[in-house]
Design a protein around this motif. Structure first.
Motif, short mmCIF file in Angstrom:
data_model
loop_
_atom_site.label_atom_id
_atom_site.label_comp_id
_atom_site.label_asym_id
_atom_site.label_seq_id
_atom_site.Cartn_x
_atom_site.Cartn_y
_atom_site.Cartn_z
N LYS A 1 -11.08 80.02 -58.42
CA LYS A 1 -11.66 79.47 -57.37
C LYS A 1 -12.49 80.31 -56.70
O LYS A 1 -12.42 81.66 -56.56
CB LYS A 1 -10.64 79.19 -56.37
CG LYS A 1 -9.42 78.09 -56.97
CD LYS A 1 -9.99 76.71 -57.11
CE LYS A 1 -8.98 75.81 -57.59
NZ LYS A 1 -9.36 74.35 -57.86
N PHE B 1 -14.01 81.25 -52.44
CA PHE B 1 -13.69 80.93 -50.98
C PHE B 1 -14.96 81.30 -50.16
O PHE B 1 -15.39 82.60 -50.32
CB PHE B 1 -12.64 81.40 -50.39
CG PHE B 1 -12.08 81.00 -49.35
CD1 PHE B 1 -11.17 80.13 -48.97
CD2 PHE B 1 -12.70 81.52 -48.20
CE1 PHE B 1 -10.71 79.89 -47.83
CE2 PHE B 1 -12.14 81.04 -46.68
CZ PHE B 1 -11.19 80.24 -46.51
N PHE C 1 -5.38 81.31 -49.85
CA PHE C 1 -6.34 81.61 -50.99
C PHE C 1 -5.82 82.81 -51.69
O PHE C 1 -5.98 83.04 -52.65
CB PHE C 1 -7.78 81.43 -50.32
CG PHE C 1 -8.68 81.62 -51.60
CD1 PHE C 1 -9.25 80.42 -52.24
CD2 PHE C 1 -9.30 82.72 -51.73
CE1 PHE C 1 -9.79 80.67 -53.32
CE2 PHE C 1 -10.13 82.98 -52.82
CZ PHE C 1 -10.62 82.08 -53.42
N ARG C 2 -5.70 83.85 -50.76
CA ARG C 2 -5.30 85.06 -51.32
C ARG C 2 -4.33 85.16 -52.24
O ARG C 2 -3.79 85.96 -53.22
CB ARG C 2 -5.34 86.27 -50.42
CG ARG C 2 -6.65 86.54 -49.75
CD ARG C 2 -6.71 87.88 -49.01
NE ARG C 2 -8.05 88.11 -48.59
CZ ARG C 2 -8.45 88.68 -47.40
NH1 ARG C 2 -7.67 88.45 -46.37
NH2 ARG C 2 -9.68 88.91 -47.16
#
Length: 70
Positions: A61, A63, A24-25
């Motif tokens: 997005k 998380f 994700f990062r």
């Protein structure tokens, strides 16, 4: 997308969470501004819900990790 990780194997569950965070990062959020962690036993579930459905800050997005959800 929702991913549910559950079970007694804490080691593999935590390793998978770390893998997802790294991905994700790299792809969406290098600053970590859209990553939130909650313990469902310590936070009000309305706060968790509001965070999960809110728009990401300067990103595409969000998380959200919720622990101890029962």
């Amino acid at each position: 997308m929702r991913i549910f990780l559950y079970g007694q194997d804490n080691f593999r569950r935590e390793r998978k969470i770390q893998e997802l965070l790294v991905h994700f990062r790299q792809k969406f959020d290098t600053e970590g501004l859209n990553i939130d962690r909650f313990d469902a036993n310590e936070h009000d579930l309305s706060l968790v819900r509001d965070t999960a459905i809110s728009s990401p800050f300067m990103g595409t997005k969000r998380f959200v990790i919720i622990r101890a959800f029962s």
